[in-house]
Write a protein that holds these residues in place. Structure first.
Motif, mmCIF file in Angstrom:
data_model
loop_
_atom_site.group_PDB
_atom_site.id
_atom_site.type_symbol
_atom_site.label_atom_id
_atom_site.label_comp_id
_atom_site.label_asym_id
_atom_site.label_seq_id
_atom_site.Cartn_x
_atom_site.Cartn_y
_atom_site.Cartn_z
ATOM 1 N N GLU A 153 62.174 48.569 2.893
ATOM 2 C CA GLU A 153 62.039 49.874 2.481
ATOM 3 C C GLU A 153 62.868 50.474 3.270
ATOM 4 O OE1 GLU A 153 56.995 50.829 1.260
ATOM 5 O OE2 GLU A 153 57.561 50.769 3.173
ATOM 6 N N THR A 154 63.221 50.140 5.163
ATOM 7 C CA THR A 154 63.935 50.676 6.311
ATOM 8 C C THR A 154 65.049 50.050 4.896
ATOM 9 O OG1 THR A 154 62.338 49.705 7.137
ATOM 10 C CG2 THR A 154 64.542 50.309 7.923
ATOM 11 N N TYR B 21 70.958 54.376 9.649
ATOM 12 C CA TYR B 21 70.676 55.513 8.553
ATOM 13 C C TYR B 21 69.503 55.827 8.378
ATOM 14 C CZ TYR B 21 75.525 55.592 7.962
ATOM 15 O OH TYR B 21 77.499 55.295 7.699
ATOM 16 N N ALA B 22 68.817 54.660 8.217
ATOM 17 C CA ALA B 22 66.755 55.141 7.861
ATOM 18 C C ALA B 22 66.235 56.139 9.823
ATOM 19 C CB ALA B 22 66.044 53.467 8.695
ATOM 20 N N ALA B 23 67.087 55.925 10.950
ATOM 21 C CA ALA B 23 66.566 56.601 11.329
ATOM 22 C C ALA B 23 67.384 58.059 11.061
ATOM 23 C CB ALA B 23 67.345 56.623 12.768
ATOM 24 N N GLU B 24 68.563 58.062 10.307
ATOM 25 C CA GLU B 24 69.416 59.430 10.310
ATOM 26 C C GLU B 24 68.566 60.242 8.660
ATOM 27 O OE1 GLU B 24 72.068 61.051 11.553
ATOM 28 O OE2 GLU B 24 71.183 60.327 12.959
ATOM 29 N N ALA B 25 67.546 59.210 7.571
ATOM 30 C CA ALA B 25 67.380 60.157 7.020
ATOM 31 C C ALA B 25 66.291 60.379 6.967
ATOM 32 C CB ALA B 25 67.015 58.931 5.676
ATOM 33 N N VAL B 26 65.306 59.904 8.433
ATOM 34 C CA VAL B 26 63.872 60.405 8.811
ATOM 35 C C VAL B 26 64.202 61.860 9.641
ATOM 36 C CG1 VAL B 26 62.215 59.954 9.903
ATOM 37 C CG2 VAL B 26 63.196 58.592 8.657
ATOM 38 N N ARG B 27 65.640 61.885 10.381
ATOM 39 C CA ARG B 27 65.955 63.171 10.767
ATOM 40 C C ARG B 27 65.452 63.877 10.186
ATOM 41 N NH1 ARG B 27 70.585 65.466 14.081
ATOM 42 N NH2 ARG B 27 70.890 63.737 12.793
ATOM 43 N N ASN B 28 66.800 63.835 9.576
ATOM 44 C CA ASN B 28 67.144 64.404 7.932
ATOM 45 C C ASN B 28 66.221 65.442 7.404
ATOM 46 O OD1 ASN B 28 69.539 65.482 8.666
ATOM 47 N ND2 ASN B 28 69.771 63.917 9.402
ATOM 48 N N GLY B 29 64.541 64.898 7.195
ATOM 49 C CA GLY B 29 64.017 65.430 6.144
ATOM 50 C C GLY B 29 63.522 64.157 4.778
ATOM 51 N N ILE C 73 67.290 44.056 19.128
ATOM 52 C CA ILE C 73 67.897 44.857 19.022
ATOM 53 C C ILE C 73 67.312 45.700 19.071
ATOM 54 C CG2 ILE C 73 69.470 45.884 17.618
ATOM 55 C CD1 ILE C 73 69.882 43.147 15.962
ATOM 56 N N THR C 74 67.709 46.628 19.469
ATOM 57 C CA THR C 74 67.211 48.284 19.732
ATOM 58 C C THR C 74 68.249 49.218 19.433
ATOM 59 O OG1 THR C 74 65.975 47.848 21.575
ATOM 60 C CG2 THR C 74 65.981 49.555 21.776
ATOM 61 N N VAL C 75 67.548 50.466 18.654
ATOM 62 C CA VAL C 75 68.506 51.510 17.896
ATOM 63 C C VAL C 75 67.724 52.358 18.165
ATOM 64 C CG1 VAL C 75 69.571 52.374 16.129
ATOM 65 C CG2 VAL C 75 69.307 50.081 16.332
ATOM 66 N N GLY C 76 68.071 53.349 19.143
ATOM 67 C CA GLY C 76 67.598 54.093 19.419
ATOM 68 C C GLY C 76 65.461 54.194 19.912
ATOM 69 N N GLU C 77 65.325 54.651 19.596
ATOM 70 C CA GLU C 77 63.637 54.159 20.168
ATOM 71 C C GLU C 77 63.028 52.967 19.614
ATOM 72 O OE1 GLU C 77 61.495 57.787 20.192
ATOM 73 O OE2 GLU C 77 62.434 58.564 22.081
ATOM 74 N N ARG C 78 63.477 52.732 17.722
ATOM 75 C CA ARG C 78 62.719 51.541 17.513
ATOM 76 C C ARG C 78 63.616 49.996 17.486
ATOM 77 N NH1 ARG C 78 61.389 48.235 14.341
ATOM 78 N NH2 ARG C 78 61.146 48.721 12.477
#
Length: 226
Positions: free
Chosen positions: A165-166, A115-123, A45-50
């Motif tokens: 953690e993710t 949502y983990a990617a969104e969290a990182v993107r929003n600090g 599975i690929t989500v964005g760059e992850r």
């Protein structure tokens, strides 16, 4: 004699065609061979760059199978596998339980990484206290894994901590969004969880790729249980 020669010739042609078909099938089977423990490092599975490997995905397999197994034992304690082969006919969720479980695990995995990617993107990140909680939960989960779960996932404690953690970061961000609405319980189910209106729109912002050839070969009810 001529008739015999003709029959022999036809037989040889038939055998030659049969050999080619068998050889072709052998090549196809080899190219499509799937061995679970040999594929753990493969990206499925690929989500964005992850990129998410099968090994990371086994966490979600384990969670869904553990939940499903509770119902399986209630259905037939002597043969819980029977439950996983049942066909459910409930509208849009119709299908074999094993297949529905696979779809659910895939959906939950994608949701958490979005949502983990969104969290990182929003600090947004986990606090030290939250990390300590994940460490405690992951350590307990790792120490209480069954032998089959250990064999299937091959998780080390550290690897399990990273996956959890993710998950924890994703849930933290999702709950933050829901709390902001003033009615968090309703918002999570209708807006922010899988199939929620907000989440489905958010997903469109990410390039999500699922290797269906591998995913569809996962037989839920047989991987980390039974």
């Amino acid at each position: 004699m001529r008739k015999l020669k003709k029959e022999v010739k036809e037989l040889l042609v038939f055998l030659a065609v049969l050999f080619l078909l068998m050889a072709g099938y052998a090549v196809y089977a080899h190219m499509n061979r799937f061995v679970f423990d040999e594929s753990l490092s493969d990206v499925i599975i690929t989500v964005g760059e992850r990129e998410i490997t099968l090994k990371e995905f086994t966490y979600y397999i384990m969670q869904v199978e553990e939940t499903g197994q509770q119902a399986a034992l209630l259905y037939n304690e002597e043969n819980p596998l029977e439950y996983w082969g049942l066909y459910m006919n409930e509208g849009e969720k119709a299908g074999y339980i094993s297949d529905l479980a696979r779809i659910a695990a895939t959906d939950y995995c994608i949701r958490d990484y979005v949502y983990a990617a969104e969290a990182v993107r929003n600090g947004i990140s986990l606090t030290e206290e939250e990390r300590a909680g994940v460490l405690e939960n992951a350590t307990y989960a790792w120490e209480h894994m069954t032998e089959k779960q250990r064999e299937a996932t091959t998780f080390t404690r550290e690897e399990l901590i990273l996956v959890m953690e993710t998950e924890a970061l994703a849930h933290k961000y999702m709950v933050m969004l829901a709390n902001a609405t003033g009615h968090p319980l309703e918002a999570i189910s209708t807006e922010y969880d899988v199939n929620g209106t907000y989440y489905e729109e958010l997903k469109l912002q990410y390039d999500i790729v699922v290797d269906e050839r591998v995913i569809e070969k996962l037989r839920f009810g047989h991987i980390t249980i039974n």
